[in-house]
Design an enzyme around this catalytic site. Structure first.
Site, PDB file in Angstrom:
ATOM      1  N   CYS A  32       0.837  -1.205   0.000  1.00  0.00           N
ATOM      2  CA  CYS A  32       0.000   0.000   0.000  1.00  0.00           C
ATOM      3  C   CYS A  32       0.872   1.256   0.000  1.00  0.00           C
ATOM      4  O   CYS A  32       1.709   1.452   0.889  1.00  0.00           O
ATOM      5  CB  CYS A  32      -0.926  -0.018   1.218  1.00  0.00           C
ATOM      6  SG  CYS A  32      -1.856   1.506   1.460  1.00  0.00           S
ATOM      7  N   CYS A  61       0.233   3.465   3.032  1.00  0.00           N
ATOM      8  CA  CYS A  61       0.865   2.900   4.233  1.00  0.00           C
ATOM      9  C   CYS A  61       2.351   3.266   4.294  1.00  0.00           C
ATOM     10  O   CYS A  61       2.880   3.584   5.361  1.00  0.00           O
ATOM     11  CB  CYS A  61       0.696   1.380   4.251  1.00  0.00           C
ATOM     12  SG  CYS A  61      -1.018   0.825   4.221  1.00  0.00           S
TER      13      CYS A  61
END
Length: 484
Positions: A78, A81
């Site tokens: 991600c 993230c």
């Protein structure tokens, strides 16, 4: 003897040069030593910062009960993230250095999907504060200060006491919006405590006695729930305002805000319509300042008329608004958004006066103003097409080569497949045709076809014999020859 002695300046030059030659390696060694020390210190500090964030596994469920945890559920692939990761380490260091009881951790939700599912993780990254059996979702900006403030607010008691006037004044200066329960034990206090436990993720809740209030604050009755904001205070009325939870959710914002995409998303939970002055703060004009002032005046002077249904503010630029309405909003202008069903309202004529603005807002409230957009099927199809086009355009703007590869390669493969299908040669053999013909016949038709074929085979030899028996044309019979 004198001829063999060197001049004094020659001796000094040689001595000076020798000193510089000796200092060069010493300085180089000092620089290397300093760089090594700095590297060791940096490695130590980075390892210390990393130590403030704990990597969690599937045993976390059994060991977390006795502590308060702030956990980042992430996925290794991600991008958001990865962007949050350095901020998360700063959050861990800040909470540890301030003596907060909150422990900070992170969990790979793809590796421990069962554990993430139990905590209700649906996207990445997901930030949750786990306190006993309760789990609080963080939906604010992903900055260190905002996350730390959230953790400290939720980790503490749901309702904090204000024991003195000095503490009350301090909190008034610190918070733009302040909810206070005033009075003793009562059913209203129990409701207030329940609402505080539910909405502590958004704002602070306090309790105080009547003695700590400023002299300018007068309440008609006690107990009472009061919100202090916008330089005034407003009291909760159960008969007019409905449920306490709904009232707190609507009053947790100031009457006038600077609105961005995240704030607009949060305002969607209040159920209010959002009246926005769309301006350009980088290039302020007289028209922009006038519309902004009009919105501010309506928010303050017409609070009793519009506060329950409208939130007022301004937004810098029209990019976000354009993406919401899938159109173009002029700058400066006024627009009203209904975030619950994606409708929006535009004034039929330019807003010049406060009376025109009030009339426009009243028209939206009573349903006479024309609504645009919505969440119908056609609008949803338009939204899908608009989002797809926006994504493709953003990819090509950021990286043209990547865009050509991502979208050109699949189109090229599909084109080749279509070309191959259209230009393929078919084998039209007679056997295949006969087989197709037979497949299309019924059983009776097949029997008739077989009989015709047998009849044709029998007639063939008979016709051949008749042809052999017939005399050739032009050839005479022997008797005719004798007669001749």
């Amino acid at each position: 003897m004198t001829s063999l002695r060197k001049p004094a300046h020659a001796q000094r030059v040689r001595f000076s040069g020798c000193t510089s030659c000796l200092l060069c390696p010493l300085e180089a060694m000092a620089e290397v030593k300093a760089s090594l020390i700095c590297g060791v210190i940096a490695a130590f500090l980075s390892s210390a910062v990393l130590a403030f964030v704990e990597d969690l596994d599937d045993t976390f469920k059994d060991t977390r009960v006795n502590d308060i945890w702030l956990v980042d559920f992430y996925a290794p692939w991600c991008g958001y993230c990865k962007k949050l990761e350095p901020v998360w380490y700063d959050v861990g260091a800040e909470l540890r250095s301030s003596g907060s009881p909150v422990r900070v951790g992170k969990m790979d939700a793809t590796a421990y999907s069962g554990m993430a599912s139990e905590f209700g993780v649906r996207g990445y990254p997901t930030i949750k504060l786990l306190k006993g059996d309760l789990a609080y979702n963080y939906k604010g900006p992903r900055t260190k200060d905002d996350i730390v403030e959230f953790a400290n607010r939720v980790a503490g008691p749901a309702v904090r006491a204000l024991p003195s006037k000095q503490m009350f004044e301090h909190m008034m200066k610190r918070h733009d919006v302040l909810f206070v329960y005033i009075g003793g034990e009562s059913p209203l206090k129990e409701k207030y405590n329940d609402v505080a436990s539910e909405l502590i993720v958004y704002t602070y809740f306090f309790s105080a006695s009547e003695e700590v209030l400023p002299e300018s604050v007068t309440l008609p009755e006690l107990p009472a729930v009061v919100v202090f904001k916008d330089g005034a205070y407003f009291t909760y009325d159960e008969y007019e305002d409905g449920s306490l939870s709904s009232w707190v959710n609507k009053e947790r914002f100031q009457g006038y805000l600077q609105i961005d995409g995240f704030t607009l998303y949060e305002l969607g939970d209040t159920g209010k319509l959002v009246a926005i002055a769309v301006i350009d703060e980088k290039d302020p004009t007289e028209e922009s300042g006038r519309l902004k002032t009009l919105i501010q005046r309506v928010a303050k002077e017409y609070r009793e008329h519009f506060n329950r249904d409208f939130q007022f503010g301004h937004m810098d630029g029209n990019d976000y608004i354009n993406s919401l309405i899938m159109g173009e909003v002029t700058v400066p202008s006024v627009i009203i958004l209904n975030t619950s069903n994606e409708q929006y309202f535009l004034p039929s004529e330019p807003i010049e006066t406060m009376e025109q603005l009030v009339q426009f807002i009243s028209g939206v409230l009573n349903g006479s103003a024309q609504a645009y957009g919505g969440d119908g099927i056609i609008q949803r199809i338009k939204r899908v097409a608009f989002d797809a086009r926006s994504t493709i355009m953003s990819v090509f703007r950021s990286s043209p080569l990547l865009g050509c590869f991502l979208f050109g390669l699949p189109l090229g493969v599909i084109s080749l497949m279509c070309y191959g299908i259209c230009t393929a040669e078919s084998d039209d053999g007679s056997d295949d045709i006969d087989a197709l013909k037979r497949e299309g016949l019924t059983d009776e038709e097949e029997e008739e076809e077989e009989e015709r074929q047998r009849a044709a085979e029998l007639e063939g030899p008979e016709e051949g014999e008749n042809e052999e028996e017939e005399p050739e044309v032009g050839e005479k019979d022997p008797e005719e020859k004798k007669t001749d």
